[in-house]
Design a protein around this motif. Structure first.
Motif, PDB file in Angstrom:
ATOM      1  N   ASP A 184      39.728  47.632  31.338  1.00 51.09           N
ATOM      2  CA  ASP A 184      39.813  48.693  30.324  1.00 51.09           C
ATOM      3  C   ASP A 184      39.290  48.243  28.970  1.00 51.09           C
ATOM      4  OD1 ASP A 184      40.957  50.419  32.203  1.00 51.09           O
ATOM      5  OD2 ASP A 184      42.987  49.732  31.729  1.00 51.09           O
ATOM      6  N   GLY A 185      38.185  47.517  28.983  1.00 50.70           N
ATOM      7  CA  GLY A 185      37.556  47.079  27.748  1.00 50.70           C
ATOM      8  C   GLY A 185      38.205  45.884  27.077  1.00 50.70           C
ATOM      9  N   ARG A 186      39.171  45.245  27.742  1.00 52.35           N
ATOM     10  CA  ARG A 186      39.862  44.082  27.170  1.00 52.35           C
ATOM     11  C   ARG A 186      39.601  42.849  28.015  1.00 52.35           C
ATOM     12  NH1 ARG A 186      44.041  45.139  23.411  1.00 52.35           N
ATOM     13  NH2 ARG A 186      44.800  43.060  23.873  1.00 52.35           N
ATOM     14  N   GLU A 187      39.413  41.720  27.347  1.00 56.65           N
ATOM     15  CA  GLU A 187      39.258  40.447  28.037  1.00 56.65           C
ATOM     16  C   GLU A 187      40.638  39.977  28.488  1.00 56.65           C
ATOM     17  OE1 GLU A 187      37.307  37.757  25.356  1.00 56.65           O
ATOM     18  OE2 GLU A 187      35.464  38.926  25.357  1.00 56.65           O
ATOM     19  N   THR A 188      40.740  39.578  29.751  1.00 58.91           N
ATOM     20  CA  THR A 188      42.011  39.164  30.328  1.00 58.91           C
ATOM     21  C   THR A 188      41.784  37.952  31.224  1.00 58.91           C
ATOM     22  OG1 THR A 188      42.747  41.458  30.347  1.00 58.91           O
ATOM     23  CG2 THR A 188      43.963  39.935  31.735  1.00 58.91           C
ATOM     24  N   ALA A 189      42.668  36.974  31.144  1.00 54.02           N
ATOM     25  CA  ALA A 189      42.595  35.811  32.027  1.00 54.02           C
ATOM     26  C   ALA A 189      43.041  36.227  33.428  1.00 54.02           C
ATOM     27  CB  ALA A 189      43.484  34.693  31.491  1.00 54.02           C
ATOM     28  N   ALA A 190      42.433  35.611  34.450  1.00 49.49           N
ATOM     29  CA  ALA A 190      42.705  36.015  35.829  1.00 49.49           C
ATOM     30  C   ALA A 190      42.516  34.840  36.784  1.00 49.49           C
ATOM     31  CB  ALA A 190      41.772  37.161  36.223  1.00 49.49           C
ATOM     32  N   ILE A 191      43.078  34.991  37.968  1.00 47.71           N
ATOM     33  CA  ILE A 191      42.927  34.019  39.057  1.00 47.71           C
ATOM     34  C   ILE A 191      42.255  34.736  40.215  1.00 47.71           C
ATOM     35  CG2 ILE A 191      44.100  32.493  40.677  1.00 47.71           C
ATOM     36  CD1 ILE A 191      46.487  32.443  38.687  1.00 47.71           C
ATOM     37  N   ARG A 192      41.239  34.104  40.778  1.00 50.19           N
ATOM     38  CA  ARG A 192      40.523  34.707  41.907  1.00 50.19           C
ATOM     39  C   ARG A 192      41.311  34.489  43.193  1.00 50.19           C
ATOM     40  NH1 ARG A 192      36.687  38.605  42.780  1.00 50.19           N
ATOM     41  NH2 ARG A 192      36.178  38.436  44.962  1.00 50.19           N
ATOM     42  N   VAL A 228      45.758  39.507  38.072  1.00 54.37           N
ATOM     43  CA  VAL A 228      46.066  39.477  36.651  1.00 54.37           C
ATOM     44  C   VAL A 228      47.533  39.820  36.429  1.00 54.37           C
ATOM     45  CG1 VAL A 228      43.724  40.066  35.903  1.00 54.37           C
ATOM     46  CG2 VAL A 228      45.374  41.880  36.315  1.00 54.37           C
ATOM     47  N   LYS A 229      48.060  39.320  35.324  1.00 56.64           N
ATOM     48  CA  LYS A 229      49.414  39.655  34.900  1.00 56.64           C
ATOM     49  C   LYS A 229      49.284  40.479  33.628  1.00 56.64           C
ATOM     50  CE  LYS A 229      53.006  36.926  35.467  1.00 56.64           C
ATOM     51  NZ  LYS A 229      54.005  37.760  36.099  1.00 56.64           N
ATOM     52  N   SER A 230      50.020  41.597  33.581  1.00 53.16           N
ATOM     53  CA  SER A 230      49.974  42.460  32.395  1.00 53.16           C
ATOM     54  C   SER A 230      51.373  42.992  32.111  1.00 53.16           C
ATOM     55  CB  SER A 230      49.012  43.626  32.624  1.00 53.16           C
ATOM     56  OG  SER A 230      49.577  44.557  33.526  1.00 53.16           O
ATOM     57  N   LEU A 231      51.505  43.688  31.016  1.00 55.80           N
ATOM     58  CA  LEU A 231      52.782  44.308  30.690  1.00 55.80           C
ATOM     59  C   LEU A 231      53.238  45.264  31.786  1.00 55.80           C
ATOM     60  CD1 LEU A 231      52.172  45.001  26.906  1.00 55.80           C
ATOM     61  CD2 LEU A 231      53.923  43.495  27.856  1.00 55.80           C
ATOM     62  N   GLU A 255      55.218  33.039  26.864  1.00 55.99           N
ATOM     63  CA  GLU A 255      55.920  32.337  27.937  1.00 55.99           C
ATOM     64  C   GLU A 255      55.238  32.554  29.286  1.00 55.99           C
ATOM     65  OE1 GLU A 255      60.159  33.007  28.057  1.00 55.99           O
ATOM     66  OE2 GLU A 255      60.228  33.168  25.871  1.00 55.99           O
ATOM     67  N   CYS A 256      55.059  33.814  29.638  1.00 61.00           N
ATOM     68  CA  CYS A 256      54.405  34.158  30.903  1.00 61.00           C
ATOM     69  C   CYS A 256      53.589  35.418  30.680  1.00 61.00           C
ATOM     70  CB  CYS A 256      55.430  34.350  32.017  1.00 61.00           C
ATOM     71  SG  CYS A 256      54.649  34.606  33.631  1.00 61.00           S
ATOM     72  N   ASP A 257      52.498  35.258  29.957  1.00 64.66           N
ATOM     73  CA  ASP A 257      51.595  36.378  29.704  1.00 64.66           C
ATOM     74  C   ASP A 257      50.332  36.159  30.522  1.00 64.66           C
ATOM     75  OD1 ASP A 257      49.913  34.597  28.120  1.00 64.66           O
ATOM     76  OD2 ASP A 257      51.351  34.878  26.497  1.00 64.66           O
ATOM     77  N   CYS A 258      49.345  37.000  30.347  1.00 61.10           N
ATOM     78  CA  CYS A 258      48.137  36.910  31.179  1.00 61.10           C
ATOM     79  C   CYS A 258      47.475  35.537  31.086  1.00 61.10           C
ATOM     80  CB  CYS A 258      47.146  38.012  30.821  1.00 61.10           C
ATOM     81  SG  CYS A 258      46.524  37.949  29.119  1.00 61.10           S
ATOM     82  N   THR A 259      47.423  34.971  29.915  1.00 62.40           N
ATOM     83  CA  THR A 259      46.711  33.705  29.731  1.00 62.40           C
ATOM     84  C   THR A 259      47.559  32.512  30.144  1.00 62.40           C
ATOM     85  OG1 THR A 259      45.458  34.732  27.947  1.00 62.40           O
ATOM     86  CG2 THR A 259      45.406  32.338  28.057  1.00 62.40           C
ATOM     87  N   LEU A 260      48.826  32.492  29.775  1.00 60.90           N
ATOM     88  CA  LEU A 260      49.665  31.351  30.137  1.00 60.90           C
ATOM     89  C   LEU A 260      49.938  31.301  31.635  1.00 60.90           C
ATOM     90  CD1 LEU A 260      52.161  31.131  27.150  1.00 60.90           C
ATOM     91  CD2 LEU A 260      50.028  29.889  27.537  1.00 60.90           C
ATOM     92  N   TRP A 261      49.984  32.448  32.289  1.00 61.61           N
ATOM     93  CA  TRP A 261      50.153  32.478  33.744  1.00 61.61           C
ATOM     94  C   TRP A 261      48.966  31.786  34.426  1.00 61.61           C
ATOM     95  CZ3 TRP A 261      47.497  35.708  37.426  1.00 61.61           C
ATOM     96  CH2 TRP A 261      48.050  35.683  38.713  1.00 61.61           C
ATOM     97  N   VAL A 262      47.766  32.052  33.939  1.00 60.72           N
ATOM     98  CA  VAL A 262      46.573  31.397  34.479  1.00 60.72           C
ATOM     99  C   VAL A 262      46.570  29.914  34.113  1.00 60.72           C
ATOM    100  CG1 VAL A 262      44.039  31.339  34.404  1.00 60.72           C
ATOM    101  CG2 VAL A 262      45.243  33.535  34.545  1.00 60.72           C
TER     102      VAL A 262
END
Length: 124
Positions: free
Chosen positions: A90-98, A105-108, A21-28
């Motif tokens: 931290d070694g993980r690929e994450t979607a982000a907005i500049r 980024v949005k995370s848990l 719903e609103c995770d790192c990728t869907l937020w982007v």
């Protein structure tokens, strides 16, 4: 555009992280839909609701999973505010907005903003 980005960030900064719903990728992807009128995650919406399901969809890596859906934007090497990308945290690929200050980024754990290495950057 900065005004639109700032409004989007203010409106969504405190929105809770919810898988599918609103995770790192869907937020982007929501930002892409608002900014450019195209939703790169349209084919993924409704297909997962847990971290395990999200990881199964992106088993080949987040970047390789989403890159084919980003063709409506230009991929380049220098990020500008409002651009989107995939960054390493931290070694993980994450979607982000500049933003003006770094990558948002949005995370848990909540929202964050910092300078992180980008694996890919898209904008117009």
């Amino acid at each position: 555009m900065a005004e639109g980005l700032n409004a989007y960030l203010a409106r969504t900064w405190d929105r809770p992280f919810v898988w599918g719903e609103c995770d790192c990728t869907l937020w982007v992807a929501d930002w892409c839909a608002e900014r450019w009128g195209q939703d790169p995650a349209a084919s993924f919406r409704g297909r997962y609701s847990t971290q395990d399901e999200a990881e199964a969809l992106t088993a080949g890596g987040l970047l390789e999973t989403i890159r084919p859906f980003m063709g409506f934007l230009v991929e380049w090497t220098e990020a500008r505010p409002g651009d989107v990308g995939v960054v390493m945290i931290d070694g993980r690929e994450t979607a982000a907005i500049r933003t003006e200050n770094g990558w948002a980024v949005k995370s848990l754990a909540g929202m964050g903003e910092a300078n992180m290495p980008a694996l890919a950057i898209w904008g117009s």
